[in-house]
Design an enzyme around this catalytic site. Structure first.
Site, mmCIF file in Angstrom:
data_model
loop_
_atom_site.group_PDB
_atom_site.id
_atom_site.type_symbol
_atom_site.label_atom_id
_atom_site.label_comp_id
_atom_site.label_asym_id
_atom_site.label_seq_id
_atom_site.Cartn_x
_atom_site.Cartn_y
_atom_site.Cartn_z
ATOM 1 N N LEU A 20 70.978 136.548 6.359
ATOM 2 C CA LEU A 20 70.048 136.789 5.241
ATOM 3 C C LEU A 20 70.384 138.122 4.573
ATOM 4 O O LEU A 20 70.700 139.099 5.256
ATOM 5 C CB LEU A 20 68.610 136.863 5.765
ATOM 6 C CG LEU A 20 68.045 135.594 6.394
ATOM 7 C CD1 LEU A 20 66.689 135.904 7.054
ATOM 8 C CD2 LEU A 20 67.917 134.500 5.362
ATOM 9 N N ASP A 62 71.903 135.709 11.953
ATOM 10 C CA ASP A 62 71.320 137.053 12.037
ATOM 11 C C ASP A 62 71.075 137.516 13.470
ATOM 12 O O ASP A 62 70.439 138.560 13.684
ATOM 13 C CB ASP A 62 69.995 137.091 11.260
ATOM 14 C CG ASP A 62 70.222 137.140 9.756
ATOM 15 O OD1 ASP A 62 70.859 138.108 9.300
ATOM 16 O OD2 ASP A 62 69.793 136.214 9.053
ATOM 17 N N GLU A 67 67.353 143.547 17.792
ATOM 18 C CA GLU A 67 66.114 144.344 17.875
ATOM 19 C C GLU A 67 64.891 143.530 17.488
ATOM 20 O O GLU A 67 63.800 143.724 18.035
ATOM 21 C CB GLU A 67 66.205 145.558 16.950
ATOM 22 C CG GLU A 67 64.864 146.243 16.760
ATOM 23 C CD GLU A 67 64.950 147.528 15.970
ATOM 24 O OE1 GLU A 67 65.168 147.464 14.757
ATOM 25 O OE2 GLU A 67 64.788 148.583 16.575
ATOM 26 N N ASP A 68 65.072 142.627 16.528
ATOM 27 C CA ASP A 68 63.902 141.955 15.955
ATOM 28 C C ASP A 68 63.231 140.958 16.890
ATOM 29 O O ASP A 68 62.080 140.600 16.668
ATOM 30 C CB ASP A 68 64.307 141.256 14.646
ATOM 31 C CG ASP A 68 64.656 142.276 13.582
ATOM 32 O OD1 ASP A 68 63.945 143.282 13.494
ATOM 33 O OD2 ASP A 68 65.639 142.067 12.860
ATOM 34 N N ARG A 87 65.310 132.556 11.649
ATOM 35 C CA ARG A 87 65.516 133.438 12.800
ATOM 36 C C ARG A 87 64.650 133.071 14.002
ATOM 37 O O ARG A 87 64.808 133.649 15.076
ATOM 38 C CB ARG A 87 65.275 134.903 12.396
ATOM 39 C CG ARG A 87 66.200 135.369 11.268
ATOM 40 C CD ARG A 87 66.307 136.869 11.197
ATOM 41 N NE ARG A 87 66.788 137.418 12.457
ATOM 42 C CZ ARG A 87 66.828 138.716 12.745
ATOM 43 N NH1 ARG A 87 66.415 139.585 11.853
ATOM 44 N NH2 ARG A 87 67.275 139.147 13.902
ATOM 45 N N ARG A 133 57.753 139.819 7.071
ATOM 46 C CA ARG A 133 58.168 139.202 8.337
ATOM 47 C C ARG A 133 57.096 139.302 9.430
ATOM 48 O O ARG A 133 57.073 138.498 10.357
ATOM 49 C CB ARG A 133 59.446 139.871 8.852
ATOM 50 C CG ARG A 133 60.615 139.839 7.873
ATOM 51 C CD ARG A 133 61.159 138.442 7.709
ATOM 52 N NE ARG A 133 62.301 138.407 6.818
ATOM 53 C CZ ARG A 133 63.556 138.669 7.175
ATOM 54 N NH1 ARG A 133 63.831 138.978 8.429
ATOM 55 N NH2 ARG A 133 64.521 138.608 6.303
ATOM 56 N N HIS A 163 61.582 146.077 6.824
ATOM 57 C CA HIS A 163 60.841 146.378 8.043
ATOM 58 C C HIS A 163 60.359 147.836 7.999
ATOM 59 O O HIS A 163 60.925 148.657 7.272
ATOM 60 C CB HIS A 163 61.752 146.232 9.277
ATOM 61 C CG HIS A 163 62.145 144.829 9.605
ATOM 62 N ND1 HIS A 163 63.455 144.432 9.747
ATOM 63 C CD2 HIS A 163 61.398 143.725 9.844
ATOM 64 C CE1 HIS A 163 63.493 143.143 10.065
ATOM 65 N NE2 HIS A 163 62.269 142.683 10.129
ATOM 66 N N CYS A 250 68.571 147.959 14.363
ATOM 67 C CA CYS A 250 68.508 146.484 14.481
ATOM 68 C C CYS A 250 69.521 145.915 15.458
ATOM 69 O O CYS A 250 69.359 144.815 15.946
ATOM 70 C CB CYS A 250 68.830 145.798 13.156
ATOM 71 S SG CYS A 250 68.317 146.636 11.734
HETATM 72 C C1 CIR Z 1 67.330 139.805 8.188
HETATM 73 O O1 CIR Z 1 67.111 139.744 6.973
HETATM 74 O O2 CIR Z 1 66.532 139.405 9.027
HETATM 75 C C2 CIR Z 1 68.668 140.383 8.646
HETATM 76 N N1 CIR Z 1 69.676 140.064 7.699
HETATM 77 C C3 CIR Z 1 68.559 141.875 8.823
HETATM 78 C C4 CIR Z 1 67.616 142.275 9.913
HETATM 79 C C5 CIR Z 1 67.499 143.736 10.054
HETATM 80 N N2 CIR Z 1 66.724 144.086 11.191
HETATM 81 C C6 CIR Z 1 66.038 145.217 11.323
HETATM 82 O O3 CIR Z 1 65.911 145.974 10.363
HETATM 83 N N3 CIR Z 1 65.430 145.457 12.481
#
Ligand code: CIR
Length: 255
Positions: A20, A62, A67-68, A87, A133, A163, A250
């Site tokens: 993404l 992704d 981290e997410d 995700r 999110r 985020h 991340c």
């Molecule tokens: C997203 O849009 O979910 C990924 N391309 C990037 C996630 C970045 N994660 C973060 O800042 N913890």
């Protein structure tokens, strides 16, 4: 002060190029992603962390942004429920991995959504960004979990950031590195705030690890401001991940 002993990272798969993105800076180069990822791991090791490297998951472009999908605290781990539909499946397998390190594993359930890039840990307090999110329900579920373990949590409504940690990082010792937009919010009033220059705002996502701050390469003024707080700094190039809106934090779980 929090000390970090472990990190978990996930190698980027070839599908990472389809991650993404809201950036118009082009597709990342897979080989360069791998190179930068290895360099990032080396920085974590230099900061004293034992790094567990898990295999790529091609199904989820992704998934390198590990981290997410989990919040790792000193008393429990929380497996999140990502708000981005593409995700959600990334959480599969995380329980088995985290059980090797944590006795207590908690979960966020629908209709709550939460991505841990929205969580900024500051000692025993956790700031939770409400973003596209992470919704209110997910944040409230998390606060209840945190309270069970003697922690506290509070909400930070966001706009214009993917985020919370796209715009703020806790550097320990009561210091928050923060963008101009978030510097004035009431929630951060009692902290010393180091404001990142507008043209370096990407570097608001820097990583304090055991006295050293890892700063993304190419943001010299932010690096200098961090050094003025008495921290050592080191840099690593994450430009390929920046193309996917990903920052330094991340790319790992740290605990
Ligand atoms: C997203 O849009 O979910 C990924 N391309 C990037 C996630 C970045 N994660 C973060 O800042 N913890």
């Amino acid at each position: 002060m929090t000390l970090f002993h472990n990190a978990i990272v996930r190698r980027p798969g070839r599908s990472v190029v389809n991650g993404l993105s809201t950036s118009y800076s082009g597709f990342p180069d897979y080989e360069e992603c791998l190179r930068q990822h290895s360099e990032y791991i080396a920085r974590l090791v230099e900061c004293g962390l034992a790094v567990r490297i898990i295999d790529p998951d091609e199904e989820f472009p992704d998934s390198v942004f590990i981290e997410d999908v989990a919040l790792c605290t000193s008393r429990c781990a929380v497996i999140t429920n990502p708000g981005a539909p593409s995700r959600k499946g990334e959480i599969a397998g995380m329980k088995n991995i985290l059980e090797e390190y944590f006795e207590n594993i908690e979960f966020i359930y629908d209709p709550g959504t939460l991505e841990a890039g929205d969580i900024m840990m500051a000692g025993d307090h956790f700031f939770i960004g409400i973003s596209e999110r992470t919704n209110h329900n997910g944040a409230v579920q998390l606060i209840r979990i945190l309270q069970k373990y003697g922690f506290t949590g509070s909400l930070v409504p966001l706009s214009g950031f993917l985020h919370l940690k796209s715009g703020a990082s806790y550097l320990e010792n009561n210091v928050i590195l923060v963008t101009e937009e978030l510097a004035g919010i009431k929630e951060f009033e009692s902290y010393r705030r180091i404001i990142v220059p507008y043209n370096e705002r990407y570097a608001a996502n820097s990583l304090w690890l055991n006295g050293t701050v890892i700063v993304p390469d190419g943001f010299p003024e932010t690096k200098r401001l961090i050094e003025e707080t008495g921290c050592d700094t080191t840099v690593t190039d994450v430009s390929e991940f920046k193309k996917l809106d990903g920052g330094l934090s991340c790319l790992s779980l740290r605990f």
